[in-house]
Design a protein around this motif. Structure first.
Motif, mmCIF file in Angstrom:
data_model
loop_
_atom_site.group_PDB
_atom_site.id
_atom_site.type_symbol
_atom_site.label_atom_id
_atom_site.label_comp_id
_atom_site.label_asym_id
_atom_site.label_seq_id
_atom_site.Cartn_x
_atom_site.Cartn_y
_atom_site.Cartn_z
ATOM 1 N N ILE A 32 6.300 -4.423 -2.982
ATOM 2 C CA ILE A 32 5.753 -4.040 -1.672
ATOM 3 C C ILE A 32 5.759 -2.523 -1.511
ATOM 4 C CG2 ILE A 32 6.138 -4.155 0.824
ATOM 5 C CD1 ILE A 32 7.280 -6.995 0.357
ATOM 6 N N PHE A 33 6.873 -1.891 -1.893
ATOM 7 C CA PHE A 33 6.990 -0.440 -1.771
ATOM 8 C C PHE A 33 5.986 0.265 -2.692
ATOM 9 C CE2 PHE A 33 8.880 3.573 -3.299
ATOM 10 C CZ PHE A 33 8.987 4.254 -2.085
ATOM 11 N N ALA A 34 5.904 -0.168 -3.948
ATOM 12 C CA ALA A 34 5.001 0.450 -4.920
ATOM 13 C C ALA A 34 3.541 0.239 -4.530
ATOM 14 C CB ALA A 34 5.266 -0.125 -6.310
ATOM 15 N N LEU A 35 3.245 -0.924 -3.957
ATOM 16 C CA LEU A 35 1.883 -1.189 -3.491
ATOM 17 C C LEU A 35 1.484 -0.173 -2.431
ATOM 18 C CD1 LEU A 35 -0.681 -2.928 -3.326
ATOM 19 C CD2 LEU A 35 0.524 -4.402 -1.698
ATOM 20 N N GLY A 36 2.403 0.085 -1.503
ATOM 21 C CA GLY A 36 2.135 1.076 -0.470
ATOM 22 C C GLY A 36 1.895 2.457 -1.065
ATOM 23 N N CYS A 37 2.688 2.831 -2.066
ATOM 24 C CA CYS A 37 2.534 4.131 -2.724
ATOM 25 C C CYS A 37 1.155 4.271 -3.359
ATOM 26 C CB CYS A 37 3.609 4.308 -3.797
ATOM 27 S SG CYS A 37 5.284 4.518 -3.159
ATOM 28 N N ASP A 38 0.740 3.237 -4.097
ATOM 29 C CA ASP A 38 -0.538 3.318 -4.801
ATOM 30 C C ASP A 38 -1.734 3.227 -3.859
ATOM 31 O OD1 ASP A 38 0.375 3.805 -7.348
ATOM 32 O OD2 ASP A 38 0.562 1.693 -7.868
ATOM 33 N N LEU A 39 -1.569 2.554 -2.738
ATOM 34 C CA LEU A 39 -2.650 2.522 -1.752
ATOM 35 C C LEU A 39 -2.900 3.924 -1.193
ATOM 36 C CD1 LEU A 39 -1.938 -0.795 0.194
ATOM 37 C CD2 LEU A 39 -3.875 -0.307 -1.310
ATOM 38 N N PHE A 40 -1.837 4.681 -0.993
ATOM 39 C CA PHE A 40 -1.975 6.056 -0.532
ATOM 40 C C PHE A 40 -2.618 6.925 -1.609
ATOM 41 C CE2 PHE A 40 1.042 5.107 2.899
ATOM 42 C CZ PHE A 40 0.470 5.835 3.934
ATOM 43 N N ILE A 41 -2.248 6.680 -2.868
ATOM 44 C CA ILE A 41 -2.827 7.450 -3.975
ATOM 45 C C ILE A 41 -4.329 7.204 -4.066
ATOM 46 C CG2 ILE A 41 -2.917 7.650 -6.499
ATOM 47 C CD1 ILE A 41 0.105 7.124 -6.531
ATOM 48 N N VAL A 42 -4.737 5.953 -3.977
ATOM 49 C CA VAL A 42 -6.164 5.607 -4.050
ATOM 50 C C VAL A 42 -6.917 6.144 -2.832
ATOM 51 C CG1 VAL A 42 -7.791 3.673 -3.961
ATOM 52 C CG2 VAL A 42 -5.822 3.581 -5.501
ATOM 53 N N LYS A 43 -6.280 6.049 -1.682
ATOM 54 C CA LYS A 43 -6.912 6.526 -0.447
ATOM 55 C C LYS A 43 -7.222 8.016 -0.521
ATOM 56 C CE LYS A 43 -6.196 6.776 4.549
ATOM 57 N NZ LYS A 43 -5.241 6.502 5.668
ATOM 58 N N ASN A 44 -6.353 8.762 -1.204
ATOM 59 C CA ASN A 44 -6.517 10.209 -1.302
ATOM 60 C C ASN A 44 -7.005 10.644 -2.687
ATOM 61 O OD1 ASN A 44 -5.165 11.389 1.343
ATOM 62 N ND2 ASN A 44 -3.874 9.700 0.647
ATOM 63 N N ALA A 45 -7.679 9.738 -3.380
ATOM 64 C CA ALA A 45 -8.124 10.024 -4.750
ATOM 65 C C ALA A 45 -9.086 11.201 -4.825
ATOM 66 C CB ALA A 45 -8.773 8.782 -5.353
ATOM 67 N N LYS A 60 -7.911 16.258 -5.173
ATOM 68 C CA LYS A 60 -7.293 16.467 -6.483
ATOM 69 C C LYS A 60 -5.886 17.029 -6.388
ATOM 70 C CE LYS A 60 -11.701 17.151 -8.850
ATOM 71 N NZ LYS A 60 -12.519 18.081 -9.661
ATOM 72 N N ASN A 61 -5.573 17.674 -5.278
ATOM 73 C CA ASN A 61 -4.249 18.289 -5.117
ATOM 74 C C ASN A 61 -3.250 17.357 -4.441
ATOM 75 O OD1 ASN A 61 -5.077 20.799 -6.229
ATOM 76 N ND2 ASN A 61 -6.041 21.331 -4.257
ATOM 77 N N TYR A 62 -3.718 16.139 -4.109
ATOM 78 C CA TYR A 62 -2.827 15.229 -3.383
ATOM 79 C C TYR A 62 -1.789 14.600 -4.308
ATOM 80 C CZ TYR A 62 -1.059 11.298 -0.720
ATOM 81 O OH TYR A 62 -0.218 10.407 -0.092
ATOM 82 N N SER A 63 -0.587 14.500 -3.818
ATOM 83 C CA SER A 63 0.476 13.785 -4.532
ATOM 84 C C SER A 63 1.476 13.281 -3.500
ATOM 85 C CB SER A 63 1.188 14.702 -5.539
ATOM 86 O OG SER A 63 1.812 15.789 -4.875
ATOM 87 N N LEU A 64 2.097 12.178 -3.797
ATOM 88 C CA LEU A 64 3.091 11.628 -2.887
ATOM 89 C C LEU A 64 4.274 12.578 -2.775
ATOM 90 C CD1 LEU A 64 3.108 7.906 -4.072
ATOM 91 C CD2 LEU A 64 2.221 8.751 -1.898
ATOM 92 N N PRO A 65 4.937 12.619 -1.629
ATOM 93 C CA PRO A 65 6.127 13.465 -1.481
ATOM 94 C C PRO A 65 7.151 13.141 -2.558
ATOM 95 C CG PRO A 65 5.432 12.619 0.647
ATOM 96 C CD PRO A 65 4.602 11.910 -0.387
ATOM 97 N N SER A 66 7.792 14.171 -3.102
ATOM 98 C CA SER A 66 8.742 13.965 -4.199
ATOM 99 C C SER A 66 9.876 12.991 -3.873
ATOM 100 C CB SER A 66 9.320 15.310 -4.660
ATOM 101 O OG SER A 66 9.934 15.989 -3.581
ATOM 102 N N PRO A 67 10.407 12.954 -2.622
ATOM 103 C CA PRO A 67 11.457 11.956 -2.334
ATOM 104 C C PRO A 67 10.981 10.519 -2.547
ATOM 105 C CG PRO A 67 11.439 13.640 -0.630
ATOM 106 C CD PRO A 67 10.204 13.851 -1.469
ATOM 107 N N ILE A 68 9.690 10.277 -2.239
ATOM 108 C CA ILE A 68 9.145 8.926 -2.410
ATOM 109 C C ILE A 68 8.965 8.600 -3.886
ATOM 110 C CG2 ILE A 68 7.103 7.483 -2.027
ATOM 111 C CD1 ILE A 68 6.753 8.810 0.666
ATOM 112 N N THR A 69 8.400 9.544 -4.638
ATOM 113 C CA THR A 69 8.211 9.296 -6.073
ATOM 114 C C THR A 69 9.556 9.184 -6.795
ATOM 115 O OG1 THR A 69 7.997 11.686 -6.438
ATOM 116 C CG2 THR A 69 5.967 10.431 -6.147
ATOM 117 N N ASP A 70 10.527 9.992 -6.379
ATOM 118 C CA ASP A 70 11.861 9.915 -6.987
ATOM 119 C C ASP A 70 12.515 8.572 -6.693
ATOM 120 O OD1 ASP A 70 11.583 12.441 -7.986
ATOM 121 O OD2 ASP A 70 12.817 13.413 -6.476
#
Length: 248
Positions: free
Chosen positions: A64-77, A80-90
């Motif tokens: 569920i958590f990873a799905l949310g992360c990737d939905l944000f990644i696709v939404k901001n595809a 090019k400079n978009y990336s999830l906040p480091s605390p979330i990726t960590d």
């Protein structure tokens, strides 16, 4: 990267449907075919104390958590400079690397290893009435393809320092072994029949040590596999450098 994200979204969605659907299926089976005996009632009262249950819920939560992360990644595809906040990726990385992967692989290996040798040591016959064969495979088998898809579809770097992941895994094991022993003190039973047979002998200590060692073995195995699929950290950095030059 976006293609891999779409594939991960598909895997996460399918796994969530499978996991939650299995929960409803098991509930439906138990309601329509109620089995009342002391062993079944005891199992149901302790269901949340089994390591398999912990790992299953961990997989659901992570998906569920990873799905949310990737939905944000696709939404901001397009950005090019978009990336999830480091605390979330960590957090995502430490949960998968330090818990989901090693716990899943150990559950699969130990369960089916003992089941093949003597199922009474890990999954007595009376559990067939509570956990149908399909559900048994969802809980103990299908969890492996899900984590393998994660390894294949999400490029990762081998951490320079494994202390954080190993510390988290160690804490997780200490908490679980405490629950295991507390259950024996409280109820006078071992959650897994194999411990009942081994308790009081030197083999009990060896078994606990071997199980603990298996977690760390699987933890470290994931990095050679990851490097084999995605390349080493140096290769990944070179690829990124080449892509940046092309963009410029």
């Amino acid at each position: 990267m976006s293609r891999q994200a779409y594939l991960r979204i598909l895997v996460y969605t399918a796994s969530i449907i499978m996991y939650i659907g299995n929960m409803f299926y098991m509930t439906w089976v138990n309601r329509n075919n109620p089995v009342v005996n002391e062993q079944v009632e005891q199992f149901k009262s302790l269901e949340l104390r089994f390591f398999t249950t912990w790992t299953y819920l961990l997989q659901v939560g992570y998906a569920i958590f990873a799905l949310g992360c990737d939905l944000f990644i696709v939404k901001n595809a397009k950005n090019k400079n978009y990336s999830l906040p480091s605390p979330i990726t960590d957090f995502r990385e430490i949960i998968f690397s330090g818990l989901v992967w090693p716990c899943t692989m150990v559950v699969f290996t130990i369960f089916w290893g003992l089941y093949s040798y003597d199922r009474r040591l890990i999954f007595p016959e009376f559990l067939d009435a509570v956990i149908p064969p399909i559900s048994n495979h969802v809980i103990h088998t299908m969890i492996v393809p899900v984590v393998l898809c994660e390894v294949v579809l999400r490029p990762r770097k081998t951490p320079e320092n494994h202390a954080r992941n190993v510390s988290q895994l160690t804490l997780h094991l200490c908490v679980y072994f405490s629950v295991l022993y507390f259950t024996y003190i409280e109820r006078g039973i071992w959650l897994y029949p194999i411990f009942k047979k081994l308790f009081g002998t030197i083999y009990f200590v060896f078994a606990i040590a071997a199980i603990a060692a298996l977690f760390y073995i699987f933890y470290y195995i994931q990095w050679p596999i990851t490097n084999m699929i995605h390349g080493s950290k140096k290769k990944v950095e070179k690829k990124k450098a080449k892509l940046e030059k092309k963009v410029k």
